[in-house]
Design a protein around this motif. Sequence first.
Motif, PDB file in Angstrom:
ATOM      1  N   LYS A 280      38.341  43.474  55.706  1.00  0.00           N
ATOM      2  CA  LYS A 280      37.506  42.475  54.865  1.00  0.00           C
ATOM      3  C   LYS A 280      36.366  42.050  55.541  1.00  0.00           C
ATOM      4  O   LYS A 280      35.105  42.038  54.904  1.00  0.00           O
ATOM      5  N   THR A 330      40.532  46.784  44.240  1.00  0.00           N
ATOM      6  CA  THR A 330      40.850  46.348  43.323  1.00  0.00           C
ATOM      7  C   THR A 330      42.144  47.270  42.771  1.00  0.00           C
ATOM      8  O   THR A 330      41.894  48.594  43.281  1.00  0.00           O
ATOM      9  N   GLN A 331      42.741  46.923  41.924  1.00  0.00           N
ATOM     10  CA  GLN A 331      44.148  47.810  41.402  1.00  0.00           C
ATOM     11  C   GLN A 331      43.451  49.006  40.648  1.00  0.00           C
ATOM     12  O   GLN A 331      43.852  50.122  41.255  1.00  0.00           O
ATOM     13  N   ARG A 413      34.072  43.750  41.232  1.00  0.00           N
ATOM     14  CA  ARG A 413      33.943  42.990  42.547  1.00  0.00           C
ATOM     15  C   ARG A 413      32.736  43.168  43.022  1.00  0.00           C
ATOM     16  O   ARG A 413      31.967  42.328  43.599  1.00  0.00           O
ATOM     17  N   ARG A 534      50.293  49.241  44.865  1.00  0.00           N
ATOM     18  CA  ARG A 534      50.643  47.708  44.802  1.00  0.00           C
ATOM     19  C   ARG A 534      50.990  47.295  46.202  1.00  0.00           C
ATOM     20  O   ARG A 534      50.688  46.403  46.808  1.00  0.00           O
ATOM     21  N   LEU A 537      47.732  46.480  48.054  1.00  0.00           N
ATOM     22  CA  LEU A 537      46.936  45.139  47.764  1.00  0.00           C
ATOM     23  C   LEU A 537      47.912  44.068  48.286  1.00  0.00           C
ATOM     24  O   LEU A 537      47.263  43.135  48.760  1.00  0.00           O
ATOM     25  N   GLN A 538      49.227  44.526  48.624  1.00  0.00           N
ATOM     26  CA  GLN A 538      49.800  43.233  49.078  1.00  0.00           C
ATOM     27  C   GLN A 538      49.712  43.288  50.625  1.00  0.00           C
ATOM     28  O   GLN A 538      49.687  42.174  51.253  1.00  0.00           O
ATOM     29  N   ASN A 541      46.400  41.502  50.954  1.00  0.00           N
ATOM     30  CA  ASN A 541      46.392  40.270  50.324  1.00  0.00           C
ATOM     31  C   ASN A 541      45.181  39.897  49.685  1.00  0.00           C
ATOM     32  O   ASN A 541      44.601  38.910  49.792  1.00  0.00           O
ATOM     33  N   VAL A 542      44.549  40.796  48.778  1.00  0.00           N
ATOM     34  CA  VAL A 542      43.370  40.668  48.022  1.00  0.00           C
ATOM     35  C   VAL A 542      44.054  40.823  46.332  1.00  0.00           C
ATOM     36  O   VAL A 542      44.913  41.734  46.160  1.00  0.00           O
ATOM     37  N   HIS A 543      43.468  40.040  45.671  1.00  0.00           N
ATOM     38  CA  HIS A 543      43.832  39.916  44.142  1.00  0.00           C
ATOM     39  C   HIS A 543      42.600  40.527  43.560  1.00  0.00           C
ATOM     40  O   HIS A 543      41.228  39.969  43.875  1.00  0.00           O
ATOM     41  N   ASP A 544      42.808  41.234  42.207  1.00  0.00           N
ATOM     42  CA  ASP A 544      41.655  41.439  41.559  1.00  0.00           C
ATOM     43  C   ASP A 544      40.795  40.199  41.031  1.00  0.00           C
ATOM     44  O   ASP A 544      41.109  39.177  40.942  1.00  0.00           O
ATOM     45  N   ALA A 546      38.712  37.341  38.778  1.00  0.00           N
ATOM     46  CA  ALA A 546      39.231  36.917  37.466  1.00  0.00           C
ATOM     47  C   ALA A 546      38.099  37.397  36.509  1.00  0.00           C
ATOM     48  O   ALA A 546      37.080  37.954  36.744  1.00  0.00           O
TER      49      ALA A 546
END
Length: 558
Positions: A280, A330-331, A413, A534, A537-538, A541-544, A546
């Motif tokens: 990051k 992002t996914q 993003r 999946r 991203l776990q 620890n980043v989420h898409d 909003a």
Amino acid sequence: MSDFPWLTTLGVIPLVGAAVVALLPKGATRNVRPIALAFSLLTLVVGIVAATQFKTSGDNPQFQLAETHSWIPQFGVSYAVGVDGMALSLILMSLVLVPISLLAAWNDIPEGGRRQQSYFALLLVLETFMVGVFAATDVFLFYVFFEAMLIPVYFLIGMFGGPRRQYAAVKFLLFSLFGGLIMLVAVIALYQQGPGGDHGFLVNSLTGLHMSESTERLLFVGFFIAFAIKAPMWPVHTWLPDAASEAKPAVAVLLVGVLDKVGTFGMIRFCLQLFPDASKWATPVVIILAVISIIYAAIAAIGQNDMMRLIAYTSVSHFGLIVLGIFAVTQTSVIGSQLYMVNHGITTAALFLFAGFLIMRGKSKNITDYGGWQRTTPVLAGVSLVAGLSALSLPGLNSFISEFLVLIGTFERYPVAAGISVVAVVLAALYILLMYKNIFTGPKQQLVAAPDGTLAMAGVNGQGGRPSTGVTKTLFDEPDTDIADIPAEAKVRGSAIRDLDVREKTVAGVLIAIMLFLGFFPKPALDLLKPAVRDTLQHVNVHDPAPHAGVTTEGSSK
């Protein structure tokens, strides 16, 4: 069958094949090519069977088909292999490209004998290392395969390449060794941060470590530099155009289509998974470097006259897109990047091999030495056009969906970076269509006498239709002279320019079939990759982000 050592078997089969090819007695060297092809096809069949054992649904561990054996317990090194969807897809891509490359390279070393044995044996050894580097789940084992790949590639370029092969091979080796040595320091330092023990280098043992901020960042940089060189990214990309231009087309396919994926694969497997916070922290710089790679390499490709260098620069641009999608995290962008790695391998293989077919006929890598070849070799022109359209991501071909996913996922993003990168779509159309226009369209070539007395096509360079460099005498002044019109006494055996033969059409047919399948039906590949995305991203620890569209909590528009 779940306990069967599938991945070890995939590595052993081509290694056995290499030994058989290398040790053939002098009287049996005519069998070198079919034996090498047979072993590569056997490896592909075993790989397909192994893939059927991989489960994409349900609650499965990150690595399947796993094997773990103590190797050097005093240093915590294990022989540990296993695959997630990303690794399995890259291994399958490698297993497909090796027999295709061997078939395309059938006449690369026409003299036979020990030289031909060495060439095909080295290609099979390289296949073993490619399987190993993608399957390794022990960081030290990964490093061993990472460096071992340099050996066969160095000799394949340095012994069998073009006029500047030694320069290209040494440059490739120095760049790669520099990155590898930096990574070795980081690998050892990473082990010191881990739990140690007999299996202290396992990826799972080193995931989620609590390190100081400065230590994690330094380790990230050590791994990232090695992967950026391998990928390759601007500004450490300069070895690739030289290596790809001097290597045989089949070697260039495995170098750019497979080996360079180790760089982007490593960014996901190690940089993101082992150093999430440092990833990051470095993301703004990596995004800038990726965008520069995308635009700079695309512009550089437009200015190339050497078609092999042009294809190499297109790959630098495409790798920039892959890295952009990885670090957008992002996914959509990550799954696009993972799919892009596979699609790029297929498309680049087609570009290099079809260019090799052309060079074999025209005896030149320079685009300006061609013109009007669609009239003489219509099938070669047609398949080259399809490969080019795939490279520029035409909808319906394999590259479109992966490039589309990377761009829209990045836009979620980093909209500015995605907006600038879209320019590469226009630039790709320029360098692909201009290359096709200059090589295949226009009037038919003149027939000329080469210094060795054979007949060949003269290159039309757009300046009055002058013959290519090295031509000594024009036999026919009319550009529309056809091969069929040559007097019998003027014909020289093997001199006529012919279209693709059955072997070459087989190579082209398989590659184009894969492009169309992944272009119209990418779901199997996406389903294979989703669990790996999946997991990535776990770990980070980043989420898409909003959605930007205004929506109330009840779901009605504002």
